[in-house]
Structures are given as C-alpha cells and as structure tokens.
Write a protein that holds these residues in place. Structure first.
Motif, PDB file in Angstrom:
ATOM      1  N   CYS A  29       0.863  -1.183   0.000  1.00  0.00           N
ATOM      2  CA  CYS A  29       0.000   0.000   0.000  1.00  0.00           C
ATOM      3  C   CYS A  29       0.900   1.234   0.000  1.00  0.00           C
ATOM      4  O   CYS A  29       1.175   1.818   1.058  1.00  0.00           O
ATOM      5  CB  CYS A  29      -0.900   0.011   1.233  1.00  0.00           C
ATOM      6  N   TRP A 330       1.986   3.820 -11.206  1.00  0.00           N
ATOM      7  CA  TRP A 330       1.403   4.018  -9.872  1.00  0.00           C
ATOM      8  C   TRP A 330       0.346   2.941  -9.594  1.00  0.00           C
ATOM      9  O   TRP A 330      -0.406   2.551 -10.487  1.00  0.00           O
ATOM     10  CB  TRP A 330       0.759   5.402  -9.771  1.00  0.00           C
ATOM     11  N   GLU A 332      -2.444   2.090  -6.264  1.00  0.00           N
ATOM     12  CA  GLU A 332      -2.919   2.381  -4.899  1.00  0.00           C
ATOM     13  C   GLU A 332      -2.552   1.228  -3.983  1.00  0.00           C
ATOM     14  O   GLU A 332      -2.164   1.426  -2.838  1.00  0.00           O
ATOM     15  CB  GLU A 332      -4.449   2.549  -4.872  1.00  0.00           C
ATOM     16  N   LYS A 333      -2.729   0.025  -4.524  1.00  0.00           N
ATOM     17  CA  LYS A 333      -2.451  -1.216  -3.800  1.00  0.00           C
ATOM     18  C   LYS A 333      -2.030  -2.249  -4.834  1.00  0.00           C
ATOM     19  O   LYS A 333      -2.523  -2.220  -5.958  1.00  0.00           O
ATOM     20  CB  LYS A 333      -3.722  -1.748  -3.121  1.00  0.00           C
TER      21      LYS A 333
END
Ligand code: DGJ
Length: 344
Positions: A29, A330, A332-333
């Motif tokens: 995360c 990128w 988020e998780k």
C-alpha cells in the motif's frame, strides 16, 4: 447458535491472523503507514535490501524524534538526531520483523561520525562471499552537509551488530547520496553523488568491499543526479535516480548501460500514472529483485515528510518490463501476482 457463530469467526480470524491477532500484509500500500510484525510503523528510511540465505533484510535510517531546522540554516536542511541503522527481516517482502538497531549512534563522543548531532543517510548492506562479512556503506555527514563522506561498517551476521570502521571521501571526492551494488562476478561498486552532487561517481571496491579500489568513472557530469538505485536485467545495468531538490520531490530518471562503469544512456522518466512527474511525491532508494520470479523487480522510494522525517512513508512499486520498455506505474495497492500477470 450465537456462540457457534462467534467461535467460527474467531477461528477464521486466527487462521487469517496467525500472529496473535496481528494481520498479515497481503498487499503493498504505497504511501500508507506500513507496520512491522509487532504492529509498529517500519522505520528504515533511505534504505536498501540484502537477500541472504532465503531471507530479505531491509536496512535503513532509523529516524526517531523531532525534526529540526538548525538555527544557522540558510537552506532546508531538516534533520533528526542520528539514532542508528535499523534492520528488518522478511521472507515475503511484505511482512517485516524488526531485528533492532544494527549500527547504533555513539552518544558519548561528540566528534564521532555516529554522534546524534551528525547525519547518517542511505545505508546499504552487501555480503562478501570470500570474507563472509556483511559490509555496510552509508553517507555520513556533518549537520551542515559539508563533510560529504562515506562510512563503512562490518558484521559477521546480517542482524549485526555492525562494527564501524570509519569514514573517508572515496577517491578523494565528495560522497553524498549513495548505493552499493554487487555484480554477478562478485565485484562490488559504490555509486555516489560527488562534486557537490553535480556528478555521479561509480567506484569499483576492493575485493573485501571495504575500500575503493582506485578505479572509478565520472557519470552524468554536471547533471546533478542523486538517490541512485541500481539493478541488472538481462545483462544490462539500470540506474534510477532523482534530481537534487533537497527533501522535495522531482521527476525520476532511468538510465541504462552495457558496462557498469559506463557509458550510461538516459532513457527518461519511467514513472507513469498519477503524480508521475513528481515520482509520486517520493525519491528512489533501491531496486530489489523478487527472488524466484522472472522479470520481477520492486522499485523502492521514500516519500519524505521534511518537517517530520520520522513520519516519512515508503512507496514500493513493481517495475514493469515489456520488451525493451521499462515503466514504474502508480498503484494504490498491489500484490506479487502483478508479476505473474505480466508474464501472461
Ligand atoms: C536529498 C537526499 O536524497 C536525501 O538523502 C537527503 O540527503 C536530502 N536531500 C537532504 O536535503
């Protein structure tokens, strides 16, 4: 009925959280607080990883306590007292056990490099198969950043304690942001921002990894690159780095070379997605191959919180290799399965 339900919920939780109610991490995360196996926030900034006998060891700056801006400061040289280098161990790169401070500060000697009043950054540890020693290189500084030296420490075990051997300017040149890299042939190299951060030096180390051998090259001359993170993929060398903007983020850059000492060719910013032009508000520190997975590398960045450095976060992202193209998108998780997905 109710009792039966509660018992089965408790049983399910015990399976999911085997460590006395402590949840296991199953995903990365980026940018969020990342707790160790005891539930404390991981404190290992500007760090690097060593894989040794089936275990990953993460070493980093243990930044504890108040962040201050010294009274004399004419630039944003926010700092915390030196407390030492921390070490965490893991089998899966997600769940990390605190192994302690493996190179502690030296509190009783104000002249010592490791005195709390100084600066210690970007520790990296490599293992020397010949001497069977674990060798740590770090950037050691004075509070005003005028020292610009590399410090070396050594240990018989990955979890320390490391014995501090001293500091110097490698090849008689300034040494600030730095990393070390061991090539497949066992030769080790230190990469360091030199000439007041204007030029990146690549220096072959002696066979015992304790000193520069005297062979070095000057790279990215006057390009002001720092935060080097190096990895090797299919015989080519890659270097991730940042520009020099203190604790503030800027765009990352990836470069490639056929030979580790250069010549290095700039590819460009590998980051994609939200805030890619600011490296996701973070700065590179290391790239770790996932052992046992093909084409799987994790790019490690620090998201600095310059006025509260202890509360800086980690941004770890998968490196996506698609033919000749390398990107760091990128997420988020994300979980390790992203690497399997890529192979399909
Ligand atoms: C950027 C470097 O990458 C960090 O390690 C640290 O030295 C800061 N600059 C200090 O401003």
């Amino acid at each position: 009925m109710k009792v039966k339900f509660i018992t089965s919920v408790l049983f399910a939780c015990a399976l999911a959280f085997p460590q006395v109610g402590r949840a296991q991490h199953t995903e990365f995360c980026p940018g969020e607080v990342w707790s160790d196996t005891e539930g404390n926030p991981i404190n290992a900034h500007g760090g690097g990883i060593l894989y040794y006998e089936g275990t990953y060891y993460w070493y980093g700056e243990y930044k504890k306590g108040k962040t201050v801006l010294p009274e004399w400061a004419t630039w944003e040289c926010y700092r915390t007292d030196v407390t030492g280098v921390s070490c965490y161990s893991s089998k899966d790169l997600l769940n990390w056990k605190f192994e302690g401070i493996v190179l502690p500060a030296v509190k009783d000697d104000p002249n010592h490099d490791l005195h709390p009043s100084k600066v210690l950054e970007r520790p990296k540890v490599i293992y020397n198969k010949k001497t069977k020693k674990f060798v740590m290189w770090a950037h050691v500084e004075s509070a005003d950043y005028s020292k610009a030296c590399a410090g070396v420490a050594v240990s018989d075990s990955p979890t320390g304690r490391f014995e501090y051997l001293g500091s110097f300017r490698p090849n008689n040149a300034m040494s600030r942001d730095q990393t070390v890299f061991v090539d497949d042939d066992g030769r080790a190299y230190q990469f360091y921002s030199s000439e007041n951060n204007a030029t990146m030096y690549i220096s072959l180390l002696t066979d015992d990894y304790l000193k520069p051998s005297g062979r070095f090259t000057r790279n990215f001359i006057n390009k002001s690159r720092e935060a080097p993170a190096v990895f090797k993929h299919e015989g080519k060398y890659y270097m991730l780095s940042s520009g020099c903007t203190g604790w503030d983020p800027n765009a990352a850059e990836l470069a490639v070379a056929d030979s580790i000492m250069g010549e290095w060719k700039v590819i460009g910013n590998p980051c994609t997605g939200k805030d890619a032009d600011k490296t996701f508000y973070a700065q590179s520190t290391y790239v770790q191959p996932v052992v046992g997975k093909k084409n799987a590398y994790i790019a490690m960045f620090d998201r600095w919180n310059k006025t509260d450095l202890e509360n800086s976060r980690y941004v770890w992202l998968p490196v996506v290799i698609s033919g000749e193209k390398i990107t760091i998108p990128w997420h988020e998780k994300w979980g390790m399965e992203v690497f399997d997905a890529k192979l399909k």
